[in-house]
Every structure is written in structure tokens, then in C-alpha cells.
Design a protein around this motif. Sequence first.
Motif, PDB file in Angstrom:
ATOM      1  N   PHE A  20       0.839  -1.201   0.000  1.00  0.00           N
ATOM      2  CA  PHE A  20       0.000   0.000   0.000  1.00  0.00           C
ATOM      3  C   PHE A  20       0.872   1.248   0.000  1.00  0.00           C
ATOM      4  CE2 PHE A  20      -1.827   3.380   2.667  1.00  0.00           C
ATOM      5  CZ  PHE A  20      -2.935   3.718   1.912  1.00  0.00           C
ATOM      6  N   VAL A  21       1.911   1.259   0.855  1.00  0.00           N
ATOM      7  CA  VAL A  21       2.811   2.406   0.951  1.00  0.00           C
ATOM      8  C   VAL A  21       3.671   2.516  -0.302  1.00  0.00           C
ATOM      9  CG1 VAL A  21       4.666   3.467   2.298  1.00  0.00           C
ATOM     10  CG2 VAL A  21       2.819   2.224   3.466  1.00  0.00           C
ATOM     11  N   ILE A  22       4.162   1.381  -0.788  1.00  0.00           N
ATOM     12  CA  ILE A  22       4.998   1.376  -1.995  1.00  0.00           C
ATOM     13  C   ILE A  22       4.222   1.936  -3.181  1.00  0.00           C
ATOM     14  CG2 ILE A  22       6.147  -0.131  -3.669  1.00  0.00           C
ATOM     15  CD1 ILE A  22       6.850  -1.978  -1.285  1.00  0.00           C
ATOM     16  N   SER A  50      11.792  12.285  -9.750  1.00  0.00           N
ATOM     17  CA  SER A  50      11.225  10.940  -9.749  1.00  0.00           C
ATOM     18  C   SER A  50      11.284  10.353  -8.346  1.00  0.00           C
ATOM     19  CB  SER A  50      11.976  10.021 -10.729  1.00  0.00           C
ATOM     20  OG  SER A  50      13.300   9.804 -10.295  1.00  0.00           O
ATOM     21  N   VAL A  51      10.394   9.391  -8.113  1.00  0.00           N
ATOM     22  CA  VAL A  51      10.350   8.669  -6.840  1.00  0.00           C
ATOM     23  C   VAL A  51      10.162   7.190  -7.156  1.00  0.00           C
ATOM     24  CG1 VAL A  51       9.100   8.304  -4.675  1.00  0.00           C
ATOM     25  CG2 VAL A  51       9.361  10.625  -5.579  1.00  0.00           C
ATOM     26  N   LYS A  52      10.987   6.352  -6.564  1.00  0.00           N
ATOM     27  CA  LYS A  52      10.881   4.910  -6.762  1.00  0.00           C
ATOM     28  C   LYS A  52      10.951   4.215  -5.410  1.00  0.00           C
ATOM     29  CE  LYS A  52      10.871   0.852  -8.717  1.00  0.00           C
ATOM     30  NZ  LYS A  52       9.604   0.297  -9.292  1.00  0.00           N
ATOM     31  N   ALA A  53       9.866   3.527  -5.034  1.00  0.00           N
ATOM     32  CA  ALA A  53       9.814   2.805  -3.769  1.00  0.00           C
ATOM     33  C   ALA A  53       9.766   1.306  -4.022  1.00  0.00           C
ATOM     34  CB  ALA A  53       8.582   3.238  -2.962  1.00  0.00           C
ATOM     35  N   GLN A  65      12.281   0.961   0.857  1.00  0.00           N
ATOM     36  CA  GLN A  65      13.310   1.943   0.517  1.00  0.00           C
ATOM     37  C   GLN A  65      12.761   2.838  -0.583  1.00  0.00           C
ATOM     38  OE1 GLN A  65      17.316   1.053  -1.552  1.00  0.00           O
ATOM     39  NE2 GLN A  65      17.856   1.254   0.617  1.00  0.00           N
ATOM     40  N   VAL A  66      12.891   4.119  -0.366  1.00  0.00           N
ATOM     41  CA  VAL A  66      12.388   5.096  -1.319  1.00  0.00           C
ATOM     42  C   VAL A  66      13.566   5.887  -1.877  1.00  0.00           C
ATOM     43  CG1 VAL A  66      10.864   7.071  -1.674  1.00  0.00           C
ATOM     44  CG2 VAL A  66      10.217   5.284  -0.050  1.00  0.00           C
ATOM     45  N   VAL A  67      13.714   5.862  -3.193  1.00  0.00           N
ATOM     46  CA  VAL A  67      14.768   6.620  -3.863  1.00  0.00           C
ATOM     47  C   VAL A  67      14.133   7.859  -4.490  1.00  0.00           C
ATOM     48  CG1 VAL A  67      16.538   6.606  -5.662  1.00  0.00           C
ATOM     49  CG2 VAL A  67      16.087   4.522  -4.312  1.00  0.00           C
ATOM     50  N   VAL A  68      14.593   9.027  -4.052  1.00  0.00           N
ATOM     51  CA  VAL A  68      14.038  10.294  -4.526  1.00  0.00           C
ATOM     52  C   VAL A  68      15.120  11.030  -5.312  1.00  0.00           C
ATOM     53  CG1 VAL A  68      12.929  12.458  -3.881  1.00  0.00           C
ATOM     54  CG2 VAL A  68      12.576  10.408  -2.477  1.00  0.00           C
ATOM     55  N   ASN A  69      14.848  11.282  -6.577  1.00  0.00           N
ATOM     56  CA  ASN A  69      15.759  12.065  -7.413  1.00  0.00           C
ATOM     57  C   ASN A  69      15.272  13.503  -7.466  1.00  0.00           C
ATOM     58  OD1 ASN A  69      17.763  10.110  -8.653  1.00  0.00           O
ATOM     59  ND2 ASN A  69      15.839   9.086  -9.143  1.00  0.00           N
ATOM     60  N   VAL A  70      16.172  14.415  -7.096  1.00  0.00           N
ATOM     61  CA  VAL A  70      15.808  15.833  -7.074  1.00  0.00           C
ATOM     62  C   VAL A  70      16.805  16.635  -7.913  1.00  0.00           C
ATOM     63  CG1 VAL A  70      14.715  15.667  -4.805  1.00  0.00           C
ATOM     64  CG2 VAL A  70      17.143  16.253  -4.958  1.00  0.00           C
ATOM     65  N   ASN A  82      15.189   4.993   4.002  1.00  0.00           N
ATOM     66  CA  ASN A  82      14.673   3.727   4.520  1.00  0.00           C
ATOM     67  C   ASN A  82      13.546   4.013   5.509  1.00  0.00           C
ATOM     68  OD1 ASN A  82      16.604   2.259   3.084  1.00  0.00           O
ATOM     69  ND2 ASN A  82      18.083   2.365   4.758  1.00  0.00           N
ATOM     70  N   ILE A  83      12.390   3.404   5.272  1.00  0.00           N
ATOM     71  CA  ILE A  83      11.207   3.698   6.071  1.00  0.00           C
ATOM     72  C   ILE A  83      10.673   2.423   6.729  1.00  0.00           C
ATOM     73  CG2 ILE A  83       8.865   4.652   6.070  1.00  0.00           C
ATOM     74  CD1 ILE A  83       9.589   6.196   3.547  1.00  0.00           C
ATOM     75  N   GLN A  84      10.441   2.512   8.015  1.00  0.00           N
ATOM     76  CA  GLN A  84       9.776   1.436   8.760  1.00  0.00           C
ATOM     77  C   GLN A  84       8.278   1.750   8.788  1.00  0.00           C
ATOM     78  OE1 GLN A  84      10.167  -0.686  13.189  1.00  0.00           O
ATOM     79  NE2 GLN A  84      11.647   0.840  12.513  1.00  0.00           N
TER      80      GLN A  84
END
Length: 260
Positions: A20-22, A50-53, A65-70, A82-84
Amino acid sequence: MDKVELGSKTAKDGFRNENFVINTFNDWENNNLAKEWLESMGYNLKEIESVKAEKIKGSFKADIQVVVNVAVKLKKLQDVQNIQVKLVSNPQGFNQIDKRYLKSYVELWKIPDDILEILRYFVGENCPKILNPRDKRRMFFNEFSQIEQNKILQFFTENKTMILNDILKGRGQFASEWFLVILKIKDNNLKWILKSINEVINFYDGKVAFSPHGSLKIGKITMQRKGGNGGRESAKMLQFKINPCELFNCCQFESCIKTH
């Protein structure tokens, strides 16, 4: 400011697990919930390219793990977060944050022999050494001598910082940096709060003391024998539990509510 979200229609479908979060993060351009999560993490939405989870596989504190390109001032940067994630349906319920056999904690925290011996009685690796124990399988901390109780309090007080970091944040590449709690109230409603892991550790931190029942409390965290499991050996694991929804109390909850 961290926000507590109420009434998001995004929760109507797919609220099953971390997917759900991804899926929410990966649809960030169209999903207002994802945008607010990113803003809570300190991002300027106008700078995100871009955002890739994706789910983190294995036994780690972080779940996704969420990769955010800015892009900032013509420079392209990549953040890895890294998100719990704690998905809960009962605001009064408890959630396990760490459980292991004693031998694993001995390796992790260098537990001395005298403390280990007490913990073995506590989880039931050793049978009770007293007459008429409350539970024939194990001992509670308030059944030990005062000297033994003081040893337990001293060890966990002196090592509290390390213990809190290990059970809430973890170690290594997939240590948790963020803590996301999502409470699903009804079919169409959810509340959420997203905080840095250091804020979470500070919130749950507190005095080391015995509970009235004979377990150990580290602030708002309970350490107990796992139990259950139909008498299997895994019942003798040591377990740490929290109520994730207590985090909603660390901000002015009513003033943080938004309606979608």
C-alpha cells in the motif's frame, strides 16, 4: 510540521501490507497522500524529478526503501530513504518491534553471564528456581531477589541508548531512518504520522523500571517473554513491543487533522 491524516480515500483499496505504501509513493505525481509524505520528509515537490519505492527483502528494521531524485540549482541529487512501516487497525494495540533468542542479544549487546542467567529464567530457558512460581515454565522479574532485580535495572539503564537504537532503528545499510504509522479506522478513513527515527526513539525513551506484572519497561517500550506458539521453543524468545499509535500523542493531534 508532521501531519496526522484523516479521511483519505486512498485507503479504500489495497490496505493490506507495505505494498500500500509502496504503490502510494510510486504514484506520487497523482497521489496527494504521497505528496504529503514527501513534504513531511522535507522535500520540495517542485524539485522532485522521480520517486521509486520498493520493498526491502530480509529481516531489517526498514520495510521499504524510497529513492528520490531531485534537481537543485542545476544539480541532480539522489536520496535513499529507509522507512519502517506500521499498519495498524487498533489504536490501543501493541506491535512487536524486535524479538530474538537470548543468544542473539548476547552477541549484539555483550550481555554478561550474570545478567544472561537471570534472563534465562525470565524467558523460560531455565525452569523456575523458587518455590510456588506464578508460572511453572518461567519467572517474572518481581520473583527474583532484590540484588538480581537491581542488576537487571542497572544493565538496561546503562545500555539503554544502544538497546533503543537496535530495537527501533537497527544497524547497517537498511537501518530505519523514518517511521510511518498508518491507522485504518473505517473502510474509507485513515490517520497517519511520519517521523524521523531519532524523534521516535526520543519519544519512546524513558526510565527503566519493572511493570506491575513483572516484565521490564524502557520508557513506553515493554520487554517480555514472547510466549504463545503452542509450547514451541520460539515462545522463549525475548520480545520488545510498543503501541505505534502513541506517536499520535506527540503532536497537537486535533489541530493536525485534515479532511480529504
